[in-house]
Design an enzyme around this catalytic site. Structure first.
Site, PDB file in Angstrom:
ATOM      1  N   TRP A  32       0.796  -1.235   0.000  1.00 51.06           N
ATOM      2  CA  TRP A  32       0.000   0.000   0.000  1.00 51.06           C
ATOM      3  C   TRP A  32       0.821   1.274   0.000  1.00 51.06           C
ATOM      4  O   TRP A  32       0.290   2.355  -0.145  1.00 51.06           O
ATOM      5  CB  TRP A  32      -0.936   0.029   1.210  1.00 51.06           C
ATOM      6  CG  TRP A  32      -0.366  -0.546   2.484  1.00 51.06           C
ATOM      7  CD1 TRP A  32      -0.595  -1.811   2.950  1.00 51.06           C
ATOM      8  CD2 TRP A  32       0.514   0.066   3.435  1.00 51.06           C
ATOM      9  NE1 TRP A  32       0.091  -2.014   4.129  1.00 51.06           N
ATOM     10  CE2 TRP A  32       0.779  -0.872   4.455  1.00 51.06           C
ATOM     11  CE3 TRP A  32       1.107   1.330   3.536  1.00 51.06           C
ATOM     12  CZ2 TRP A  32       1.612  -0.612   5.542  1.00 51.06           C
ATOM     13  CZ3 TRP A  32       1.938   1.597   4.614  1.00 51.06           C
ATOM     14  CH2 TRP A  32       2.186   0.641   5.598  1.00 51.06           C
ATOM     15  N   GLU A  51      11.487  -4.263  11.689  1.00 50.68           N
ATOM     16  CA  GLU A  51      10.969  -3.203  10.835  1.00 50.68           C
ATOM     17  C   GLU A  51       9.678  -2.662  11.421  1.00 50.68           C
ATOM     18  O   GLU A  51       8.711  -3.398  11.609  1.00 50.68           O
ATOM     19  CB  GLU A  51      10.720  -3.729   9.420  1.00 50.68           C
ATOM     20  CG  GLU A  51      10.297  -2.621   8.476  1.00 50.68           C
ATOM     21  CD  GLU A  51      10.075  -3.092   7.052  1.00 50.68           C
ATOM     22  OE1 GLU A  51       9.393  -4.117   6.847  1.00 50.68           O
ATOM     23  OE2 GLU A  51      10.580  -2.423   6.126  1.00 50.68           O
ATOM     24  N   GLU A  77      10.821  -8.315  -2.585  1.00 54.63           N
ATOM     25  CA  GLU A  77      11.369  -7.073  -2.029  1.00 54.63           C
ATOM     26  C   GLU A  77      10.671  -6.863  -0.697  1.00 54.63           C
ATOM     27  O   GLU A  77       9.476  -6.587  -0.661  1.00 54.63           O
ATOM     28  CB  GLU A  77      11.121  -5.935  -3.017  1.00 54.63           C
ATOM     29  CG  GLU A  77      12.046  -4.775  -2.799  1.00 54.63           C
ATOM     30  CD  GLU A  77      11.505  -3.824  -1.774  1.00 54.63           C
ATOM     31  OE1 GLU A  77      11.818  -4.017  -0.571  1.00 54.63           O
ATOM     32  OE2 GLU A  77      10.769  -2.908  -2.154  1.00 54.63           O
ATOM     33  N   GLY A 128       5.797  -7.259   3.315  1.00 52.53           N
ATOM     34  CA  GLY A 128       6.482  -7.609   4.546  1.00 52.53           C
ATOM     35  C   GLY A 128       7.229  -8.938   4.424  1.00 52.53           C
ATOM     36  O   GLY A 128       6.891  -9.772   3.582  1.00 52.53           O
ATOM     37  N   CYS A 145      10.087   0.962   2.554  1.00 56.29           N
ATOM     38  CA  CYS A 145      11.002  -0.156   2.803  1.00 56.29           C
ATOM     39  C   CYS A 145      12.420   0.335   3.043  1.00 56.29           C
ATOM     40  O   CYS A 145      13.188  -0.312   3.726  1.00 56.29           O
ATOM     41  CB  CYS A 145      10.964  -1.122   1.632  1.00 56.29           C
ATOM     42  SG  CYS A 145      11.173  -0.312   0.040  1.00 56.29           S
ATOM     43  N   LYS A 179      -2.304  -7.859  -8.347  1.00 60.09           N
ATOM     44  CA  LYS A 179      -3.150  -7.837  -7.142  1.00 60.09           C
ATOM     45  C   LYS A 179      -2.598  -6.743  -6.239  1.00 60.09           C
ATOM     46  O   LYS A 179      -1.610  -6.940  -5.539  1.00 60.09           O
ATOM     47  CB  LYS A 179      -3.090  -9.203  -6.450  1.00 60.09           C
ATOM     48  CG  LYS A 179      -4.312  -9.579  -5.625  1.00 60.09           C
ATOM     49  CD  LYS A 179      -4.647  -8.657  -4.486  1.00 60.09           C
ATOM     50  CE  LYS A 179      -3.833  -8.908  -3.230  1.00 60.09           C
ATOM     51  NZ  LYS A 179      -4.119  -7.939  -2.153  1.00 60.09           N
TER      52      LYS A 179
HETATM   53  P1  NDP Z   1       1.887  -7.635   3.387  1.00 58.56           P
HETATM   54  O1  NDP Z   1       3.216  -8.159   3.112  1.00 58.56           O
HETATM   55  O2  NDP Z   1       0.932  -8.502   4.106  1.00 58.56           O
HETATM   56  O3  NDP Z   1       1.173  -7.175   2.025  1.00 58.56           O
HETATM   57  C1  NDP Z   1       1.805  -7.019   0.778  1.00 58.56           C
HETATM   58  C2  NDP Z   1       0.915  -7.553  -0.323  1.00 58.56           C
HETATM   59  O4  NDP Z   1       0.773  -8.970  -0.196  1.00 58.56           O
HETATM   60  C3  NDP Z   1      -0.513  -6.994  -0.305  1.00 58.56           C
HETATM   61  O5  NDP Z   1      -1.004  -6.868  -1.621  1.00 58.56           O
HETATM   62  C4  NDP Z   1      -1.249  -8.074   0.433  1.00 58.56           C
HETATM   63  O6  NDP Z   1      -2.623  -8.021   0.210  1.00 58.56           O
HETATM   64  C5  NDP Z   1      -0.613  -9.307  -0.151  1.00 58.56           C
HETATM   65  N1  NDP Z   1      -0.769 -10.526   0.626  1.00 58.56           N
HETATM   66  C6  NDP Z   1      -0.977 -10.667   1.956  1.00 58.56           C
HETATM   67  N2  NDP Z   1      -1.054 -11.968   2.301  1.00 58.56           N
HETATM   68  C7  NDP Z   1      -0.860 -12.678   1.163  1.00 58.56           C
HETATM   69  C8  NDP Z   1      -0.819 -14.067   0.860  1.00 58.56           C
HETATM   70  N3  NDP Z   1      -0.984 -14.986   1.794  1.00 58.56           N
HETATM   71  N4  NDP Z   1      -0.582 -14.428  -0.409  1.00 58.56           N
HETATM   72  C9  NDP Z   1      -0.404 -13.511  -1.368  1.00 58.56           C
HETATM   73  N5  NDP Z   1      -0.474 -12.195  -1.150  1.00 58.56           N
HETATM   74  C10 NDP Z   1      -0.669 -11.757   0.099  1.00 58.56           C
HETATM   75  O7  NDP Z   1       2.050  -6.253   4.088  1.00 58.56           O
HETATM   76  P2  NDP Z   1       1.129  -5.583   5.186  1.00 58.56           P
HETATM   77  O8  NDP Z   1       0.303  -4.590   4.488  1.00 58.56           O
HETATM   78  O9  NDP Z   1       0.417  -6.552   6.062  1.00 58.56           O
HETATM   79  O10 NDP Z   1       2.255  -4.904   6.059  1.00 58.56           O
HETATM   80  C11 NDP Z   1       2.930  -5.672   7.033  1.00 58.56           C
HETATM   81  C12 NDP Z   1       4.325  -5.194   7.179  1.00 58.56           C
HETATM   82  O11 NDP Z   1       5.045  -5.400   5.975  1.00 58.56           O
HETATM   83  C13 NDP Z   1       4.462  -3.703   7.419  1.00 58.56           C
HETATM   84  O12 NDP Z   1       4.289  -3.388   8.747  1.00 58.56           O
HETATM   85  C14 NDP Z   1       5.853  -3.457   6.948  1.00 58.56           C
HETATM   86  O13 NDP Z   1       6.751  -3.768   7.969  1.00 58.56           O
HETATM   87  C15 NDP Z   1       6.013  -4.420   5.799  1.00 58.56           C
HETATM   88  N6  NDP Z   1       5.820  -3.806   4.472  1.00 58.56           N
HETATM   89  C16 NDP Z   1       6.888  -3.686   3.671  1.00 58.56           C
HETATM   90  C17 NDP Z   1       6.750  -3.102   2.460  1.00 58.56           C
HETATM   91  C18 NDP Z   1       7.905  -2.912   1.559  1.00 58.56           C
HETATM   92  O14 NDP Z   1       7.914  -1.982   0.772  1.00 58.56           O
HETATM   93  N7  NDP Z   1       8.879  -3.783   1.572  1.00 58.56           N
HETATM   94  C19 NDP Z   1       5.475  -2.576   1.989  1.00 58.56           C
HETATM   95  C20 NDP Z   1       4.388  -2.813   2.889  1.00 58.56           C
HETATM   96  C21 NDP Z   1       4.582  -3.407   4.075  1.00 58.56           C
HETATM   97  P3  NDP Z   1      -3.570  -7.205   1.220  1.00 58.56           P
HETATM   98  O15 NDP Z   1      -2.924  -5.908   1.536  1.00 58.56           O
HETATM   99  O16 NDP Z   1      -4.780  -7.037   0.406  1.00 58.56           O
HETATM  100  O17 NDP Z   1      -3.724  -8.096   2.411  1.00 58.56           O
END
Ligand code: NDP
Length: 492
Positions: free
Chosen positions: A151, A385, A250, A229, A284, A175
């Site tokens: 997001w 993080e 990533e 994450g 990130c 997605k």
């Molecule tokens: P997630 O890793 O859960 O989400 C990233 C993407 O993966 C979203 O599109 C999410 O969908 C999707 N997703 C979640 N679960 C699954 C699954 N089982 N199979 C396939 N796709 C999936 O990030 P969060 O939004 O929960 O954030 C959690 C933590 O991740 C944050 O606190 C931060 O520390 C880290 N983060 C790191 C990022 C980066 O740039 N490296 C970016 C965002 C978060 P949906 O959102 O619809 O659940």
């Protein structure tokens, strides 16, 4: 409230189950849009469409230059829509309109760059140790790519995946995060306008477990490009292993911004503040650990606090706002929880340390820009993080100690070094375990430059020539030029 539809096989559709999810504006904490709640049935349709497009003559039959021309046309359309898309993203994820505008005006360059690479994908003619044989390679697309994005920078991170994937001749199912899908759906409108055939790009919205998981486990998907994450990344990797699928991951970091006593301290203080408080720390590459050379520690910390205190918080759509809200309620709670963790571990809060209760923050999910001193490298706050505006200060005595502390986390996405010594800059950039090292700067990225992680920050590279290779596979072709009778029971 606008009700959006998903893009499947060139058509705008509701979810098969006819359900919707609310997308929340984090500045007001109120729903502002509805997105379809896609599930397995929707994913199946999207992957089928992408597969059909991959093998169809309208996509596969395009010359590489024609594919590049489509991407260029898309880039041009995107440039004309950049301001509108920026406003959508700022409303949807609460990031500053100033940042989203500059990001969205930059995104078209990714498509231009990879459009330029699409007709420069070349195989090789190989020397042969087998007389009479001609041997060459072809670089071919993989098939259907699943792009899963978070997001924080929705369209930028989608572009990092879509531009090289499409340039290489793959088709895509995107997605986006359930928390920030609206801009992706608006972006989806441009593919048809640009002339992409139906199914080349599909967008399925929904929850991670309901739409993301069926997508990554779908047997029709050849490759998963994921940003998010590290725990989700691990689950994605495990699923990918079951299907023997290619992956790029990533996964965030705990980046160190290292300030030496010979640095230009005006620059360094700006860089450290920007590194952690820009994007409200929800990036990130956030420089969430400031490692400060002991001789300048006290003076530097004082300047840091003075500058951080000036941060203007408020409506992200206001151009003068400098720190916006946290994008989601769970993330807001997570950041506040880490503030308690830090205090519980004995870190000393020098600034902030709780929710922001300023009138300009309204009903949004705001936390105060926060700085903790007395942080030891073994504390959770120095290793995990947070993904929010929370900076840990750690003093160090010399280069050895700076390297040891900087490299001590499980992550390895990025690092910053502030010094006026070229020797030190080179030595540090060699020894830091990070996919990107910035010297006397921070948060610089480009479509021309490979970006990605070391260690648990993931693998694979987005940007630059490296990125297109992530979406290609090599085929070796042997031709018998002499037509001698083959040995029926042995190799030649
Ligand atoms: P997630 O890793 O859960 O989400 C990233 C993407 O993966 C979203 O599109 C999410 O969908 C999707 N997703 C979640 N679960 C699954 C699954 N089982 N199979 C396939 N796709 C999936 O990030 P969060 O939004 O929960 O954030 C959690 C933590 O991740 C944050 O606190 C931060 O520390 C880290 N983060 C790191 C990022 C980066 O740039 N490296 C970016 C965002 C978060 P949906 O959102 O619809 O659940």
């Amino acid at each position: 409230m606008n009700k959006h539809r998903m893009l499947v096989d060139g058509a705008w559709v509701d979810a098969a189950a006819g359900e919707w999810l609310e997308s929340i504006n984090p500045f007001t904490a109120n729903a502002w849009a509805l997105i379809p709640r896609g599930r397995k049935a929707d994913v199946d349709r999207a992957v089928d469409a992408a597969k059909k497009a991959f093998y169809g003559k309208d996509w596969r039959g395009l010359t590489a230059s024609a594919r590049g021309a489509l991407l260029r046309r898309l880039a041009e359309l995107l440039a004309t829509e950049a301001d509108r898309l920026a406003e959508i993203e700022s409303t949807d994820n609460g990031k500053l309109i100033s940042e989203m505008r500059s990001q969205l005006h930059y995104v078209p360059k990714w498509f231009h760059y990879f459009a330029g690479l699409s007709d420069k994908i070349e195989g090789r003619v190989l020397p042969s140790d087998k007389p009479g044989f001609f041997n060459f390679t072809r670089e071919e697309p993989l098939g259907v790519v699943a792009a899963i994005t978070p997001w924080n920078s929705p369209l930028l991170l989608a572009a990092w995946k879509l531009a090289p994937a499409l340039a290489a001749g793959n088709t895509v199912v995107l997605k986006p995060s359930e928390h920030s899908s609206v801009s992706a759906l608006a972006f989806g409108e441009l593919f048809e306008k640009a002339g992409f055939p139906p199914g080349a790009v599909n967008i399925v919205t929904g929850l991670g477990n309901e739409a993301g998981e069926p997508l990554i486990t779908h047997p029709g998907v050849a490759k998963i490009a994921f940003t998010g994450g590290d725990r989700t990344g691990q689950a994605v990797y495990e699923q990918a292993a079951r299907g023997i699928k290619r992956v790029t991951l990533e996964l965030g970091g705990k980046s160190a911004n290292i300030v030496f006593d010979d640095a230009d301290l005006d620059q360094a203080v700006n860089g450290v503040v920007a590194g952690i408080f820009a994007a409200t720390g929800q990036t990130c590459i956030a420089g969430s650990r400031a490692l400060i050379h002991r001789p300048i520690y006290d003076a530097f910390v004082e300047r840091l606090i003075t500058l951080a205190k000036t941060a203007r918080m408020g409506n992200p759509l206001d151009l003068s706002t400098q720190v916006g809200p946290i994008t989601t309620r769970p993330q807001y709670e997570k950041v506040l929880e880490y503030m308690q963790v830090a205090k519980g571990e004995g870190a000393v809060c020098l600034l902030g340390g709780g929710p922001a209760q300023r009138p300009e923050c309204g009903t949004g999910w705001f936390v105060e820009p926060t700085i903790f001193a007395g942080v030891r490298p073994e504390m959770r706050i120095a290793n995990e993080e947070v993904f929010g505006p929370l900076l840990s200060l750690i003093p160090f005595d010399d280069e050895e100690e700076a390297i040891r502390v900087a490299n001590s986390t499980i992550y390895g996405l990025a690092a910053g070094v502030w010094t006026s010594s070229i020797r030190r800059a080179l030595a540090m950039s060699e020894r830091l375990e990070a996919g990107t090292v910035w010297v006397n700067c921070y948060r610089v990225t480009s479509y021309m430059t490979p970006f990605g992680g070391f260690k648990r920050s993931g693998f694979g590279r987005e940007g630059g020539m490296e990125a297109i290779r992530e979406y290609l596979q090599t085929k070796s072709v042997w031709i018998d030029m002499e037509g001698k009778t083959a040995n029926p029971f042995g190799l030649r």
